[in-house]
Design an enzyme around this catalytic site. Structure first.
Site, PDB file in Angstrom:
ATOM      1  N   GLU A  29       0.853  -1.198   0.000  1.00 15.46           N
ATOM      2  CA  GLU A  29       0.000   0.000   0.000  1.00 15.46           C
ATOM      3  C   GLU A  29       0.896   1.259   0.000  1.00 15.46           C
ATOM      4  OE1 GLU A  29      -2.049   0.098   3.744  1.00 15.46           O
ATOM      5  OE2 GLU A  29      -3.428   1.697   3.155  1.00 15.46           O
ATOM      6  N   CYS A  42      -5.109  -3.311   2.521  1.00 17.75           N
ATOM      7  CA  CYS A  42      -4.822  -3.352   3.961  1.00 17.75           C
ATOM      8  C   CYS A  42      -6.054  -3.569   4.831  1.00 17.75           C
ATOM      9  CB  CYS A  42      -4.026  -2.114   4.365  1.00 17.75           C
ATOM     10  SG  CYS A  42      -3.065  -2.437   5.870  1.00 17.75           S
ATOM     11  N   LYS A  86      -9.452   2.487  -1.772  1.00 18.01           N
ATOM     12  CA  LYS A  86      -9.669   1.766  -0.503  1.00 18.01           C
ATOM     13  C   LYS A  86     -11.024   2.087   0.125  1.00 18.01           C
ATOM     14  CE  LYS A  86      -7.102   0.906   3.818  1.00 18.01           C
ATOM     15  NZ  LYS A  86      -5.845   1.246   4.528  1.00 18.01           N
TER      16      LYS A  86
HETATM   17  C1  ACM Z   1      -3.895   0.030   7.178  1.00 18.53           C
HETATM   18  O1  ACM Z   1      -4.997  -0.135   6.702  1.00 18.53           O
HETATM   19  N1  ACM Z   1      -2.906   0.580   6.488  1.00 18.53           N
HETATM   20  C2  ACM Z   1      -3.595  -0.399   8.548  1.00 18.53           C
END
Ligand code: ACM
Length: 265
Positions: free
Chosen positions: A40, A145, A112
């Site tokens: 990420e 993530c 995301k």
């Molecule tokens: C995250 O979602 N980078 C912990």
């Protein structure tokens, strides 16, 4: 069918996209694969104090943008599709995104869905929904993530046909790698978590990233786990078609046995 997956685990440097590009180029210099997954926010690093602080390093989802253009060249060189997390800017918004770029160009861009903690101060919540794309006859889905803690993320991708879930990460909670075994089993998919390593500090906040990037097969076997604190590029062959069979027994099918009428929305 045979399909080579690679994970690159490294330590993205904050405020230095060029340095991060050079690191990625160095690691991917000779690899040949079908899918390469990077962490990420691989262009920017993670901790920023405000949208204004990260905005100069974010880029548009375009093949001409510096980070994406470098990935495009590496995709051509490695004959691979590369999935990488990056800070995206679009229409005056910033997103924590993942690009999928093949030797032929951009295949998909995911923003995301579930932002973690202070990411909520930097990024707009993703508006793309969960995305799958096809590459070399294989359906690949993306999540980023913290999406891992919501089982709906992987489930949605699996119900959309994903055989492999590419999962760029900057993990700070230690349970994700174990949870990804469950995500693989409960959806009969390969999961590829490319995590980062290192520590970032900013204004009294210190984050240790957990490394241990992991490739898990649809039956829950961990095919590879990286060390917690070393940069590593690792590749292995899988058969993505193993993820097509959702029969658990001769009387149980993972998808057909679901009882959505009894599930809360
Ligand atoms: C995250 O979602 N980078 C912990």
């Amino acid at each position: 069918m045979s399909f080579r997956i690679a994970i690159l685990q490294f330590d993205p440097v904050r405020n230095d996209v060029e340095q991060n590009i050079r690191t990625i180029e160095h690691h991917l210099a000779v690899i040949q694969a079908d899918l390469i997954v990077l962490p990420e926010l691989a262009n920017t690093g993670y901790l920023y104090s405000s949208p204004k602080a990260i905005e100069p390093y974010a880029e548009e989802c375009a093949e001409s943008s510096p980070f994406i253009s470098a990935l495009g060249k590496l995709a051509q060189q490695s004959k691979s599709t590369i999935v990488a997390g990056y800070a995206e800017k679009a229409n005056k918004c910033l997103y924590n995104s993942a690009i999928a770029i093949s030797p032929n160009g951009i295949l998909a861009n995911y923003r995301k869905t579930h932002l973690f903690h202070n990411e909520k101060d930097l990024f707009a919540p993703g508006n793309t929904g969960f995305i799958t794309f096809e590459w070399k006859g294989v359906s690949i889905g993306m999540m980023i993530c913290f999406d891992w803690i919501f089982p709906e993320s992987a489930r949605t991708l699996a119900l959309s046909g994903a055989q492999i879930i590419a999962h760029p990460a900057n993990l700070v909670l230690h349970l994700c790698q174990d949870a990804m075994i469950t995500r693989s089993v409960e959806n009969r998919v390969f999961t590829v978590t490319a995590n980062r390593i290192g520590t970032e500090q900013l204004e009294g906040t210190s984050l240790d990233f957990t490394g241990r990037s992991q490739i898990t097969d649809p039956f829950g076997t961990v095919l590879y786990q990286a060390p917690k604190d070393k940069p590593v590029l690792h590749s292995l062959e899988i058969d993505p078609d193993l993820a097509l069979n959702k029969d658990i027994t001769n009387r149980n099918n993972l998808f057909q046995d679901r009882r959505p009428a009894f599930y809360y929305q």
